[in-house]
Every structure is written in C-alpha cells, then in structure tokens.
Design a protein around this motif. Structure first.
Motif: not given
Lengths: 171, 983
Positions: B302-321
């Motif tokens: 559960h936590s892995n799947a949830k955090n996988a999405i979280l980390f990908e979202a953070i990557s997007l946030i960093i990408h937009y910068d």
C-alpha cells in the motif's frame, strides 16, 4: 518507464528465469547476469532494495528462496517497479496455487507466458490480476492434448531442497 | 484457480528436468545434456514424422537446455513448424522458443514472419496476441519492416479486442524503439492519442507507454495528449479507493497508470491552458495531501504504491520548476521521509532532494535538512544510502555551508567505502575550489585529501591544485610552507611527493628564509623520498632539482653530485637517464642568465573549466544510458577507478615532453589543434589530457622549456591568402580526363560558407565561381555562376556533381548540364536542387572540366552544402532551453571543443556568424551574458534533429569553448567540427 530486463535467481545463484527487453548478445547477457547475481546476493537483508549499477537502477526483492531483480533506467520509478515484482509474484502464486521455486523450475514456460501477459516490451501491459489470469486460463482451456496431463510433482520423484518448495509468500 | 496440472504437462520434460537436478556434478549434467541433445537430434532427423506433441516436447527441452546456459544450434526449424500448428499449446511453445532463441537468420525470419502474418490475420484474438508478443519480444528490424505498417491499423481498429489492442500498442512501441524510421504514425496520431480516453483501463495502461515514447520524439504532434492525460489523472486521483475495482492495488487506485500519466506530462512544459493547469495543480496537491493521510493498510504494498505516485508527482513538480509552493511542499514531504524507518524511502528521499536542491525555489528549503543528511552519511548502514547522502550534500552545498560540508565529507572519507572514495575525493576537490574564499583553506583541504585518501586522488585533482597555486600568487608562500610540513611525515603518499616536488621547485624560495626550511633542508627532504618513488615521480623530482639549482645557487654542487652519480646518469630507465644527463649538462654549461630564463617560474595557466568537474561529470554519466552502451561505460569506469595507477604515466609523459623538445609538445595545451599523433611515439599512448577536455596538454613540470619550444614550432597554419591560388592554377592542372582530386584547399573553401550562403566559391586566373543559395526545410537550391575571366572561349565546358560514398544515400543533388561553351568574359549559370535525406558529414564534389587554348582544365571543389544549412531556428525561453539541454544529456549526444580564437571576438561579428549558421540566437537564456546559446532543428527527409548550442568566449585567453547537444550524436560531432573553424 522501460524495464531493461528481469532476472529470477535462487539464493544459490541459479538463474531461474531471464527476460531481456533490450537486444544484447548472449555473451553480454551472461556477463550481466553473473555480475548482478553476485552483487545482489552479497547484500544484507535490511539494505534498501535499490542500487545503482553501471548506468541503470536495479530494483530487487527476495521472496523465500528466490530473488526477483529488475533493471530500470535512470528516470524510472523504483517503488512502482518493486510493485511490478510483487504483482508478478501474486500472479504466479494465484496460478500455481501457493507458488514455490520448484513450480517455476518445472513449469518455466508457464512463468514466461504469465510474464508476457503482464509485461510486454518492458512495460506494464495489463495490471489487473483478474484480466491476466483470465488470459492464461483461456489459453489453458484451448489445449486439447489432455492425455499426458499429470501433476508434475506427483508423477516424478523430485529431489527438493527444502527452500525450493517453500511458498514464496510464506517468508 | 488452476492447479499445477492445469498446464500442458509434458512428462518427458519433467523427467528430464529432474534428471538434471539429480546430477551430482557439472560433468554429469553436461553428459546428461549431451545425451539428450543426441536423442533430440536423431528424433528430428529420423525418418518417422514426429507428431506435434513430440515436437513441442523436444523443442521445450532444447529451450530448457538453453536457459541452463548451454548453446543450442538446432531445432529452430522444428520450432518454426510449431508456429503453424493449430493446437494452441504447440504454437505457444514455438513462439516461446523463437522469442528466446531467434537470431537474424534470414531464411528463418521469412518463415517466422509468414507464420506471424497468418496469426495476425486469423481474427482469433488469442493467436493474434501470441503473434504480437513474439514481435515485441524479438523486435528485430526485419520484423519492423514486415509489420510496422500493419500494427497501427490493428491498434486503432474499432473491432479489435481490448487485449489485442494492449499487445499491439506495446508491440508498436518496441518496433518504434528498434526502427523509428519504419513506424510512421502520421494519420493514426490523433486516434492513438485518444486511446487515453479508452473505457478499458488496461488499454490506457498499455497505450500510454507508446504515447509517452512518441511524445518524447515528436512533442508537437502529440501535444493534445496533455489535456487528456490531465483529465484522466484527475479522475483517478479523485476516485475512491474501490472505484476502479481490479485496477485498485492495495487500496491505491491505478498506481501504474497514475505513474505513467505523471511521466507522460514530464515530456511537456506546464500546460498553457489555465483550466488544464489548474486541474493539474489540484491533482498534484491532492497527491501531496494524501501522503499526510493515515494509511489505509499496513501492508508495504500500500505505502509503496502510494509513494510511487507521490515521487512521480514530485518529479513532475521539479520538472516544471515553476510552482514555488509545490516545490517547498515537496521538499517538506521528502524531509519527513529522510527519517522514515523504511530504508527504501530514505534512499529515495535523498535521491529526489538532490534534484530539488538545484531549483532556486527549493534550494533553501533543502538546506534546512543539512544536519539530517550529515547524520545519514555517518550512520546509514547501507552504502548505497550513504552514497545518496553524499550526493545530496554535494548538491546542497553553497558558499554558506561549504566549510561545514567539506569538513564532514573529509572526515567521512577516512572511513568511507572503497567503492565511493574516488567520487568523494572528486566532490571534495570541486567544492573546495568552487567555494574557496581564502585559498589557504583550499590548499589545506586538498593536501588533507591526499593525506587521507591519496590512492584515490586522481591526477586531475593534484594537477588542479598546482594550477591554482601557480595562478594565485597570494597563496604560493602558504602552499610551499604547507607542503613542506606535510612532507615531514615519515610516510607520505606519493601524490604528496609530486605536489611537494612541483611546488617547492617553483616556490621553495618563498620559505627559504627560515633556517628550518633552508634550500638544502628542502632538497634533502625531497630527496629522502626519491628512492621510494616510482619512475615518473622521480622524473618530476629531477626537474624540481634543476629548478632548485636556479633558485638557490648554493645547492648546485650537492645537486650536481646527485645527478652525476651512477644511479642517475646510468639509470636503466631512459627517461631518468636522459634527464640526469641533460640537467647536469645544462647546469654546468649555461650561464646564470640562460639558466634563469630556461628555468623561469611557470606562467599562469589559462583559466578554464576545472578538469575535475569534467571528470566527475564523465564518471556520473548523466542521464540514462542504454544497456548496449554498458560495455563501453564499464571499461571507462574501470579506467577511472584505476586512475591512481595512471597518474604516474601522465607525469612520465609530462616528463618526457619536458626533456624531449618536440615541435608539437604544446605544454600549455592552448592550441586544441596539437595532434596526439605528433607527440613522440614512445609517449603517445601516455598522452592523456590532464588539464582540459580539449587538446592534449601536458603540464610542463618545473622546467619552463616552452621557451625553447616556441622557437622550434612549425607554423601550423598557413595564411588563408596563400591557399586560394595554387593547384587550381592552369599551368599546374594535370591534363587528365578523370575528375581531379579535390583541391587541397577545398576544405577551407567549404568552411568559408558554413555561416553564409552567397559569395565567391573559387577563383583563379581563368575562372571565377560564384555561389548563391537558399534553403527551406530539408530542401535547398544553389545557383552556381561560372565566369570566364579570360578573353578566350572555354570549350567542352562541363560540370558534374557527385556525392561520394555514403553521401549518396544522405543527400540528393540534381542538376541539368550546362552550355558547353563559355565565351571570353561571359558568365553562365547552373542550378542545383538539393534534398537532405538524412544527416551527413561529407560535402558533394563539383568537378569542372573545360579546354582553354587546347589544354584540358580539370578541377574538383567541395560544394558548401553543410548540415547546418537545413536548420530551422527555434525560439525558446530559458526554462525550455535548459529543460531540453538536460534531456540531451547522454554523453554521446554532446560534442565539445575548446579552441583558440582564429578571428575577431567582437560581439557583433559573433552574432552575425551565429545567425548565419541558421539557428535561433537566444537572448537572456545563459546566466552569463558573455555566452551565446542557440537552438534549432535540422530538417531532413527522414527525421528532425533538435540541436542546442552554447558558445563560451574567454576574451582574456582568446579561447572559446563550444558545446553542442543534439538528439543525434553524429550531428553533434559534425556541427562541432564545422563550427570550431568559424570563430
């Protein structure tokens, strides 16, 4: 999100399944396998499941006697890959009924077929457990040649190491 | 659920597998396998036709043997036969064998493709899937040729089953990766994009991988996918955990699809449409909020799947910068993970924070976690996690915390794992240099580095400290004192001896006033290390000694005696012997003045990028590198790790240059033109560039013999004016009917036209050729004007344009024949139509023949058609530029040259040249206003190649550094070659 390859190997370092999603020569494959098996087996239990290896990221997890080990690219998501591994183990478990290493040794072709339904070209093709198993079941129903059907393990004397017959989910 | 027996049990196979497992030894196993192979071979060759079942069983056994690691050289034909069986399991085993074992055997591929074709047209979805899986697994070019046009149709057809669509999408993706030129989406593009709206989640999951890959290559064509992806993501993120039924994974709705959607969005800049952007920001906020909610399950899945999405979202946030609020929230979330009990999360948080540290919005927020990160470096039990912590410290370092971070890294080095020491050393060296406020701190740090981890200090590091000491006179005395003290240690690292030898040889005089470090004390200290050192270090020390003779005449007798003793002057090593002999002679015959001139203090080194930084970049290998390149990188990696052994070789090289004057020994490495091959052959293999990535540069050690060399150097470049006349001269042209070889100056003529389209291409006493050209997209038209400068008619005038070698397939040049007569004083015109098929390096040849007063004139020129002519300028903002720059981060995509200015460095001149090049010149992109950046797309028939350029002039040193990054590596290289001649 492309996986480059997936390897299954035992604690003794025996390769049980290999799936390559990028073209490589047999020689390279053997070299990579040797190197990775060694690296992963040398790691201690509580260490993290990810490591940088050459220019790839390795994501691995141990289930009972078997290591599942995937190589992904730099930009790829480690955690979701860890769950790819878990979902594959779930699929094997459901199909074989409490899967153990021996099931994968003796029915290696099935392990490949299930993997192909789940991942294709290194990408998740179908993540629903029901849908993957339905596809495999349909295939099983298509077979006509039932004469030789047998329970593999009742028909043949199999020398087991205890670890190989322990369910992957029991540890 | 099926029991194990549900499969197509093959008793013979099971028996064989258990036999193998029963084998007590490797020999027994091989024996059993050979027996089986013989058996299968005889069955396959036998007269009796095998039934399908037997064939399947034997093929399966072969497969098993292969997977055990043995070679299989037969059975392919039987496997191919199985493909056309109408029994599913036989077909399936046939396909499996092909997938695992097939190579590009042309005869078989034809048969396999036939079978696949039949299955694809069978309309039986199970068979179709098998065939598609096989294509995706093999993915060869031959298969792409056969099926690339068929599969898109299957993918978008209304009556295709969902499962077939899924396979078709990923199959196409694989073919696209193998042979992008064969997969033409064209008319299918919009229907493929709309698969993101498909009812079936599985279809979306598969299709999005294809769409992501295609978007990376053709962002404009696929940009409609952004809004579709956002709305799909929004629906998933806002759905309850049970809404998506079987696509919910441990209470997380569609984690794989969510990650893929967030990944797809990373191919694009933030959506321009306000509503879409608002919706997306909402999604990202929801994902960040969910991370704070109590978990719905205790399972790690559960936590892995949830955090996988979280980390990908953070990557997007960093990408937009571009969203400071989200960046800071992301950073806080990661901060929480830094102390999480799951090692995996700590690892990922450190990794992800590294990229956050480079954003101006979150750099400060990252810095607040410094203590936690330092603690991780000290206490984490897993070396991979410690490595991440070291990376993060490096990334968050700035002037405010450099001393603390460098100190922590140094103290960690004492106990660091061998595997990461070298990289740590490089990082410490870079930070110490970058943030040095006072250079005595820098010198201390580097000497500490050598003391603590001498074996891991590569030559770049110790050369760099010397470079800096030479260039900064405020630190020279301190450096001399510090190395002198460091050398007092009974056992000091050889690298310390090298630095010590060099610095004392240059600046020993600065501390000679103190009786505790008088010239003789200094010399004796150095010489006490001499016999423990390797040959290259000894060579360096000998040079230090001769410098001593110049600095301190009182040491002359002692040193001469040392040089004169048999162990030096008759040393079996030729390099040492030569130095001893030459230095002894030099010190005996040269007057003080000559000696002082020859052994003068080293001039400052030209400023340039730290070679250490370059090395770290190389070591870290930015971006992903595919497995096929692993072999090369591995070799490179090995070399880097072994570079502590290599250091002495460099010194040997330097030494050999120092005592063997050679016309090409460009000691300061200023001229990038100095060819490696021109170095003395014995040293050629040792000639490794130590100071920069450009031309070979050997440090000249203590001996300032570039004074000698300058006089010996041959002029390497004749002036342009000399070249224009010459072999094209009528008298010297060979009277041959064959096209003459291209003029020796043809390349220079070509270079003249890289940045311009019109002008005089060639001129001699008889003939003038003018040129006018225009280019659009991948097409060009060139007008050639042939002018007869004489008063006599040219007869049998003919021209031919040829594309030599592979250029034939890269460039299409068409023209009509010209008038055979050119009257005296007249001019004729010829039009060439040019089409660029793919990128190219060579130039087409223009051969001109005519008779002038009975003598046959024959000359061949290169036509100035260069790859940059097909540029379309691309305007972009700073943000986009750097994003693309980052995307082109594979080492082979970059080409770089550092070279000396050949022409005026005036801003307007440079701008005009860069504009003439055809790219867009971008203002306000580079943080340094002195630099120039350009962007453009090369249009060829087959593909578009995106190119980014950065030109960094250094007016003081009269040098440039030119960097090109293109989506195709051959283009980077070619452009770099072409442009390096222009400035």
């Amino acid at each position: 999100m492309t996986m480059q390859f997936m390897l299954l190997f035992s604690r003794q370092g025996k390769l049980r399944l290999q799936k390559w999603y990028v073209p490589l020569s047999d020689k390279e494959k053997k070299k990579i396998t040797r190197e990775l098996v060694q690296t992963v087996l040398a790691r201690k239990p509580k260490m993290c499941s990810f490591l940088e290896w050459r220019d790839l990221k390795i994501v691995y997890k141990r289930y009972a006697s078997l290591y599942f080990c995937c190589a992904i690219e730099d930009q790829d998501n480690e955690l979701i890959t860890l769950e790819i591994i878990h979902r594959y183990v779930e699929l094997l478990d459901k199909y074989f009924g409490s899967v153990c290493e021996l099931d994968i040794i003796f029915n290696f072709e099935k392990a490949y077929f299930i993997l192909d339904e789940f991942l294709l070209g290194g990408e998740a093709q179908e993540t629903s457990k029901k849908n993957v198993l339905k596809a495999i079941e349909q295939a099983d129903l298509l077979q006509e040649n039932l004469d030789f059907q047998m329970r593999l393990f009742s028909g043949v004397m199999v020398p087991n190491m205890a670890s190989e017959s322990s369910g992957l989910f029991q540890n | 659920m099926p029991a194990v027996s549900k499969g197509d049990g093959m008793r013979g196979l099971a028996v064989f597998i258990s036999d193998i497992r029963n084998c007590k030894s490797k020999e027994a196993e091989i024996k059993r396998i050979n027996k089986e192979l013989a058996n299968i071979r005889s069955k396959f060759k036998g007269d009796k036709a095998l039934d399908g079942y037997s064939k399947k069983k034997y093929v399966c056994k072969l497969l098993f043997i292969f997977l055990l690691g043995h070679d299989i050289d037969f059975g392919h034909m039987e496997a191919v036969n199985l493909l056309s069986s109408n029994k599913y399991t036989e077909k399936q085993i046939g396909y499996l064998f092909i997938s695992v074992l097939v190579n590009s055997n042309s005869e078989l591929i034809r048969l396999i493709n036939n079978a696949i074709k039949n299955d694809l047209s069978s309309r039986n979805p199970t068979f179709m899937c098998l065939a598609l899986h096989c294509i995706a697994n093999v993915g060869s070019r031959e298969m792409a040729e056969a099926f690339a046009s068929e599969i898109p149709r299957i993918l978008v057809a209304g009556d295709t089953m969902d499962s077939v669509k899924q396979s078709a999408a990923l199959c196409l993706l694989r073919l696209y990766k193998t042979s992008p030129d064969l997969v033409l989406m064209g008319e299918w593009t919009s229907r493929v994009v709309h698969l993101l709206n498909d009812q079936h989640m599985g279809v979306v999951t598969a299709a999005i991988s294809l769409i992501t890959c295609l978007s990376q290559k053709n962002p404009d064509e696929f940009k409609t996918c952004v809004s579709l992806a956002v709305s799909r993501l929004s629906r998933i993120v806002s759905s309850a955990s049970t809404d998506l039924q079987d696509y919910t994974y441990y209470f997380v709705p569609a984690p794989w699809l969510s990650c893929k959607l967030l990944r797809l969005l990373q191919c694009y800049p933030p959506p321009e449409d306000g509503a879409v952007k608002g919706r997306l920001v909402e999604c990202l906020e929801t994902i960040l909020n969910k991370a704070q909610e109590p978990p719905k399950s205790k399972k790690v899945q559960h936590s892995n799947a949830k955090n996988a999405i979280l980390f990908e979202a953070i990557s997007l946030i960093i990408h937009y910068d571009s969203e400071p609020n989200l960046l800071v929230r992301a950073c806080n979330q990661l901060g929480q993970f830094l102390q999480h009990r799951e090692t995996n999360l700590r690892y990922l948080a450190l990794e992800s924070m590294c990229t956050l540290a480079s954003s101006e919005f979150s750099h400060e927020a990252v810095k607040t976690h410094i203590e936690t990160v330092i603690n991780a470096l000290k206490t984490e039990r897993d070396v991979s996690v410690r490595q991440r912590a070291a990376d993060l410290l490096y990334a968050m370092c700035d002037r405010s915390n450099a001393k603390q971070i460098v100190a922590e890294m140094l103290s960690y080095l004492e106990t660091a794992d061998y595997s990461i020491r070298e990289e740590m050393v490089l990082k410490v060296a870079i930070l110490a240099e970058k943030y040095a406020v006072d250079y005595s701190w820098y010198v201390d740090t580097i000497l500490n580095l050598i003391r603590i981890a001498g074996d891991y200090v590569s030559e770049e590091v110790w050369y760099r400290v010397i470079q800096i000491v030479i260039n900064r006179d405020d630190v020279q005395g301190y450096a001399a004192k510090t190395v002198f003290e460091a050398l007092q240690a009974p056992a000091c690292h050889e690298n310390m001896v090298k630095v010590g030898g060099y610095i004392l040889g240059e600046f020993g005089n600065l501390i000679a006033g103190d009786p505790r470090s008088s010239p003789l004390v200094q010399f004796n200290l150095l010489h006490s290390k001499f016999h423990l050192c390797s040959v290259p270090t000894r060579a360096l020390l000998l040079s230090a000694y001769i410098k001593f003779i110049n600095l301190f005449p009182e040491t002359k007798p002692t040193i001469q005696e040392v040089l004169r003793c048999d162990s030096q002057i008759r040393n079996s090593d030729v390099e040492l012997q030569q130095r001893a002999v030459e230095y002894l002679k030099l010190s005996s015959i040269a007057s003080t003045d000559v000696l002082a001139t020859v052994l003068e203090e080293m001039p400052p080194f030209p400023e340039r990028e730290s070679s250490i930084l370059a090395k770290l970049k190389k070591k870290k290998g930015p971006g992903a590198v595919s497995v096929t390149e692993l072999e090369d990188n591995k070799r490179e990696g090995g070399e880097l790790n072994g570079s502590s052994d290599r250091g002495p070789d460099i010194a040997a090289m330097a030494a050999s240059n120092a005592s063997t004057p050679s016309p090409s020994a460009d000691l300061l490495g200023i001229r990038s033109a100095a060819p490696v091959g021109a170095a003395p052959t014995s040293a050629g293999s040792l000639l490794v560039d130590v100071f920069s990535e450009a031309g070979p540069a050997a440090p000249s050690l203590a001996v300032n013999d570039d004074g000698f060399l300058r006089d010996l150097e041959q002029p390497t470049e004749a002036s342009d004016a000399l070249l224009v006349e010459g072999s094209g001269d009528s008298d010297s042209a060979p009277p041959s009917e064959d096209p003459a070889a291209p003029l020796s100056e043809a390349d220079e003529l070509l270079n003249k036209f890289v940045c311009k389209n019109n002008g005089v291409l060639f001129e001699n006493q008889l003939l003038q050729i003018g040129i006018k050209s225009e280019y659009r997209q991948n097409l060009g038209r060139m007008y050639l004007f042939y002018g007869n400068k004489t008063s006599v008619q040219f007869a049998s005038f003919s021209t031919t344009v040829t594309c030599p070698g592979e250029l034939q397939s890269q460039l299409n040049v068409q023209t009509k024949p010209v008038e055979p007569i050119v009257e005296g004083g007249a001019q004729i015109q010829q039009v060439l139509n040019i089409e660029c098929l793919t990128d190219f390096s060579d130039a087409p040849l223009l051969n001109i023949k005519f008779r002038y007063g009975g003598a046959l004139q024959n000359l061949t020129l290169k036509l100035p058609v260069t790859i940059n002519k097909f540029f379309q300028p691309t305007e972009m903002l700073s943000h986009d530029f750097f994003q693309r720059w980052k995307q082109l981060s594979q080492p082979q995509q970059e080409a770089q040259k550092i070279f000396k200015a050949n022409h005026s460095m005036d801003t307007e001149v440079l701008k005009a040249k860069l504009l003439g090049l055809g790219m867009a010149l971008l203002d306000n992109v580079d943080p340094n206003p002195e630099n120039y950046v350009c962007a453009g797309v090369i249009q060829t028939k087959g593909q578009q190649v995106g190119c980014l350029l950065r030109l960094e002039p250094n007016a003081q040193a009269q040098m440039y550094r030119l960097t090109l990054r293109c989506s195709k590596d051959s283009v980077s290289r070619r452009l770099c070659e072409l442009l390096a001649q222009q400035f």
